[in-house]
Design an enzyme around this catalytic site. Sequence first.
Site, PDB file in Angstrom:
ATOM      1  N   LYS A 251      -7.362  16.245  14.806  1.00  0.00           N
ATOM      2  CA  LYS A 251      -7.282  14.775  15.071  1.00  0.00           C
ATOM      3  C   LYS A 251      -6.274  14.822  16.208  1.00  0.00           C
ATOM      4  O   LYS A 251      -5.081  15.095  15.914  1.00  0.00           O
ATOM      5  CB  LYS A 251      -6.636  13.975  13.889  1.00  0.00           C
TER       6      LYS A 251
ATOM      7  N   CYS B 166       8.208  21.217  23.465  1.00  0.00           N
ATOM      8  CA  CYS B 166       9.053  21.521  22.475  1.00  0.00           C
ATOM      9  C   CYS B 166      10.031  22.685  22.525  1.00  0.00           C
ATOM     10  O   CYS B 166      11.118  22.839  21.974  1.00  0.00           O
ATOM     11  CB  CYS B 166       8.320  21.654  21.122  1.00  0.00           C
TER      12      CYS B 166
ATOM     13  N   GLY C 250       4.148  18.208  16.726  1.00  0.00           N
ATOM     14  CA  GLY C 250       4.584  16.892  16.977  1.00  0.00           C
ATOM     15  C   GLY C 250       5.990  16.792  16.675  1.00  0.00           C
ATOM     16  O   GLY C 250       6.856  17.792  16.698  1.00  0.00           O
ATOM     17  N   SER C 251       6.298  15.293  16.228  1.00  0.00           N
ATOM     18  CA  SER C 251       7.997  15.243  16.261  1.00  0.00           C
ATOM     19  C   SER C 251       8.323  15.699  14.911  1.00  0.00           C
ATOM     20  O   SER C 251       7.316  15.891  13.770  1.00  0.00           O
ATOM     21  CB  SER C 251       8.137  13.800  16.128  1.00  0.00           C
ATOM     22  N   THR C 252       9.595  15.994  14.655  1.00  0.00           N
ATOM     23  CA  THR C 252      10.251  16.510  13.372  1.00  0.00           C
ATOM     24  C   THR C 252      10.002  15.327  12.539  1.00  0.00           C
ATOM     25  O   THR C 252       9.845  15.764  11.121  1.00  0.00           O
ATOM     26  CB  THR C 252      11.828  16.768  13.618  1.00  0.00           C
TER      27      THR C 252
ATOM     28  N   GLU D  62       4.673  22.954  13.847  1.00  0.00           N
ATOM     29  CA  GLU D  62       5.510  23.042  15.019  1.00  0.00           C
ATOM     30  C   GLU D  62       6.193  21.849  15.595  1.00  0.00           C
ATOM     31  O   GLU D  62       5.513  20.934  16.100  1.00  0.00           O
ATOM     32  CB  GLU D  62       4.695  23.707  16.184  1.00  0.00           C
TER      33      GLU D  62
ATOM     34  N   GLU E  40      16.636  15.771  20.614  1.00  0.00           N
ATOM     35  CA  GLU E  40      15.327  16.117  21.260  1.00  0.00           C
ATOM     36  C   GLU E  40      14.960  14.973  22.141  1.00  0.00           C
ATOM     37  O   GLU E  40      14.637  13.760  21.482  1.00  0.00           O
ATOM     38  CB  GLU E  40      14.059  16.712  20.637  1.00  0.00           C
TER      39      GLU E  40
ATOM     40  N   ALA F 142       7.554  13.062  11.948  1.00  0.00           N
ATOM     41  CA  ALA F 142       6.385  13.022  11.676  1.00  0.00           C
ATOM     42  C   ALA F 142       5.907  14.217  10.594  1.00  0.00           C
ATOM     43  O   ALA F 142       5.289  14.180   9.491  1.00  0.00           O
ATOM     44  CB  ALA F 142       5.271  12.774  12.401  1.00  0.00           C
ATOM     45  N   GLY F 143       6.543  15.390  11.046  1.00  0.00           N
ATOM     46  CA  GLY F 143       6.216  16.573  10.404  1.00  0.00           C
ATOM     47  C   GLY F 143       7.041  16.533   9.389  1.00  0.00           C
ATOM     48  O   GLY F 143       6.250  16.960   8.069  1.00  0.00           O
TER      49      GLY F 143
HETATM   50  P1  NAD Z   1       4.237  12.054  16.629  1.00  0.00           P
HETATM   51  O1  NAD Z   1       4.708  13.361  15.876  1.00  0.00           O
HETATM   52  O2  NAD Z   1       4.546  10.799  15.870  1.00  0.00           O
HETATM   53  O3  NAD Z   1       2.503  12.308  16.596  1.00  0.00           O
HETATM   54  C1  NAD Z   1       2.146  13.446  16.966  1.00  0.00           C
HETATM   55  C2  NAD Z   1       0.761  13.531  16.092  1.00  0.00           C
HETATM   56  O4  NAD Z   1       0.902  13.363  14.866  1.00  0.00           O
HETATM   57  C3  NAD Z   1      -0.118  12.345  16.580  1.00  0.00           C
HETATM   58  O5  NAD Z   1      -1.425  13.017  16.792  1.00  0.00           O
HETATM   59  C4  NAD Z   1      -0.151  11.335  15.570  1.00  0.00           C
HETATM   60  O6  NAD Z   1      -1.051  10.327  15.701  1.00  0.00           O
HETATM   61  C5  NAD Z   1      -0.012  12.052  14.429  1.00  0.00           C
HETATM   62  N1  NAD Z   1       0.927  11.470  13.613  1.00  0.00           N
HETATM   63  C6  NAD Z   1       2.159  10.920  13.401  1.00  0.00           C
HETATM   64  N2  NAD Z   1       2.395  10.475  12.092  1.00  0.00           N
HETATM   65  C7  NAD Z   1       1.742  10.925  11.408  1.00  0.00           C
HETATM   66  C8  NAD Z   1       1.528  10.801  10.000  1.00  0.00           C
HETATM   67  N3  NAD Z   1       2.390  10.314   9.416  1.00  0.00           N
HETATM   68  N4  NAD Z   1       0.468  11.535   9.252  1.00  0.00           N
HETATM   69  C9  NAD Z   1      -0.250  12.129  10.035  1.00  0.00           C
HETATM   70  N5  NAD Z   1      -0.401  12.199  11.315  1.00  0.00           N
HETATM   71  C10 NAD Z   1       0.630  11.501  11.962  1.00  0.00           C
HETATM   72  O7  NAD Z   1       4.794  12.187  18.104  1.00  0.00           O
HETATM   73  P2  NAD Z   1       4.903  11.016  19.243  1.00  0.00           P
HETATM   74  O8  NAD Z   1       5.442   9.734  18.393  1.00  0.00           O
HETATM   75  O9  NAD Z   1       3.689  10.850  19.890  1.00  0.00           O
HETATM   76  O10 NAD Z   1       6.127  11.316  20.014  1.00  0.00           O
HETATM   77  C11 NAD Z   1       7.524  11.211  19.661  1.00  0.00           C
HETATM   78  C12 NAD Z   1       8.424  12.349  19.624  1.00  0.00           C
HETATM   79  O11 NAD Z   1       8.045  13.658  18.948  1.00  0.00           O
HETATM   80  C13 NAD Z   1       8.660  12.809  21.067  1.00  0.00           C
HETATM   81  O12 NAD Z   1       9.656  12.055  21.827  1.00  0.00           O
HETATM   82  C14 NAD Z   1       9.008  14.319  21.050  1.00  0.00           C
HETATM   83  O13 NAD Z   1      10.460  14.223  20.633  1.00  0.00           O
HETATM   84  C15 NAD Z   1       8.278  14.569  19.854  1.00  0.00           C
HETATM   85  N6  NAD Z   1       7.162  15.327  20.345  1.00  0.00           N
HETATM   86  C16 NAD Z   1       7.069  17.012  20.132  1.00  0.00           C
HETATM   87  C17 NAD Z   1       6.070  17.397  20.436  1.00  0.00           C
HETATM   88  C18 NAD Z   1       5.919  19.037  19.849  1.00  0.00           C
HETATM   89  O14 NAD Z   1       5.316  19.867  20.975  1.00  0.00           O
HETATM   90  N7  NAD Z   1       6.748  19.759  19.023  1.00  0.00           N
HETATM   91  C19 NAD Z   1       5.035  16.905  20.974  1.00  0.00           C
HETATM   92  C20 NAD Z   1       5.060  15.532  20.987  1.00  0.00           C
HETATM   93  C21 NAD Z   1       5.892  14.874  20.854  1.00  0.00           C
END
Ligand code: NAD
Length: 482
Positions: A179, A287, A231-233, A253, A386, A235-236
């Site tokens: 995804k 990150c 992705g973000s902490t 990650e 971050e 969402a993680g």
């Molecule tokens: P995000 O974490 O919200 O999204 C990353 C991915 O997760 C996307 O594919 C999104 O559709 C999916 N997602 C989001 N919430 C989800 C959920 N509850 N269940 C399942 N999938 C979900 O990131 P963002 O909003 O695009 O960026 C926000 C912040 O995240 C940035 O400002 C940055 O600080 C951080 N970020 C970190 C990384 C990294 O490499 N660690 C990468 C991108 C963004």
Amino acid sequence: MTDSTTPLKIDTDRTTMYVNGAWRPSHGQDRMHEINPATEEVIGFTPDGDAEDIDAAVQAARAALREWAGLTPVQRSAFLVAMADRLDQRADQAARLVTSENGVPLATSAAMVESASGVLRYYASLAETFPFEEARGTTVVRQEPIGVAGLILPWNGPLNLAYMKIAPALLAGCTTVLKPAPETSLSTAFIADAAEAAALPAGVINIVTGGREAGAALVTHAGVDKIAFTGSTAAGRAIAAQCGQAMKPGTFELGGKSASILLDDADLDVFLAQIIDVSLAGSGQSCKLSTRILVASDRYDEVCDALRNTLSPLVVGDPFDPATDFGPLAIERQRDRVEQYIRSGLEQGAKLLMGGGRPTHLPKGYYVEPTVFVGVENWMRIAQEEIFGPVLAVIPFDSDDDAVTLANDSAYGLGGAVYTTDTERGTNIARRVQTGTIGINGYRIDPLAPFGGYKQSGLGRELGPEGLAAYLQNKSIYHAVP
Ligand code: NAD
């Protein structure tokens, strides 16, 4: 099958998902658009997948599992090599699309695509040497594929971050549902193209575009056995909680706020030569970057002057221009976020050494000037949170112990670097920093070594044999001795 000698035809008006080895109409009727962040123009549309789309992809992945897991690792590795070959043939085109999607300079996206094929080849090379099965006394310890892996990706490295997950998953014998981030979904066509060129069995890789709804449906689907997320902490953490409920293993990650530590004996030229790679790559949207610069206090002024002299002449602009050092931020809301942090730095008493605004010569595009704050204290938001933008915080320290304390005074622990002409002293400091990866006189991600975070930077590891183990589960077969 498409020909490798002609460019891949990218469907930029997409209504289909790559499921069970073919592009099939999406169930969801909604679509998402992608914007070129340098021009603010719409470059294409992809379906906003829903739970039914995810279900179809998971069914395909489950159906493919027995055959795929039944191959030997060496047989599976041949598919990885064939995918890498195809990606190499398409590398220029893939890099150009990534740059159109997220605005990283072309040289950076080219390096990302190269690292993607490198990771495929690295995991293929483990097929012969990784102990998938070994005898320990009378017990045989097997490493078996976890099953169907759900892979959720961010927008900052759509292909390289995808292959950091796909390559070990496939070598392990897992099948996958990917995804991608809504902002960088078009470039996943290069993953489907590589799968087709390699004649990968249908259903081993499935791609469902969509946003959080699709992501959440993947995480909670009973047919998904493991989640790998970057992705973000925030969402993680939410996804990890759902994985916990279902007893589903996950690799996470997440964010970072790493520190480069310049000791009093550091060679400033070594530090400055790597400042973009280590602290500002992709306009700070990575990150692992060391966005806190911790400097021995008797060299603070010298380092600040050198930073300004080095960064001021660098070029912010069109990411397709080879002269460009910094492209735009990938998304408008990301620029808003970065600008909020710059305001918060000023409100909390930090001072701008340089930057802080939008470049005046670029009326279009989500650009922010490279920005350096001085007079920063480690409690400030710009030192703790971050930012994910081209914003550095320079902080003085008085002793090696003080430097370690400051580096560790963070919720995160992902990257970092120590600059010194005394390698032993640097290594001793590196041992004391609470972080998953750290470099001496530079920093890079090494595919041979595990990459991942301490503390809020994540759980589990990618890359190295540890990244393969993340898609395997152990089975001990005990043989009774008569
Ligand atoms: P995000 O974490 O919200 O999204 C990353 C991915 O997760 C996307 O594919 C999104 O559709 C999916 N997602 C989001 N919430 C989800 C959920 N509850 N269940 C399942 N999938 C979900 O990131 P963002 O909003 O695009 O960026 C926000 C912040 O995240 C940035 O400002 C940055 O600080 C951080 N970020 C970190 C990384 C990294 O490499 N660690 C990468 C991108 C963004």
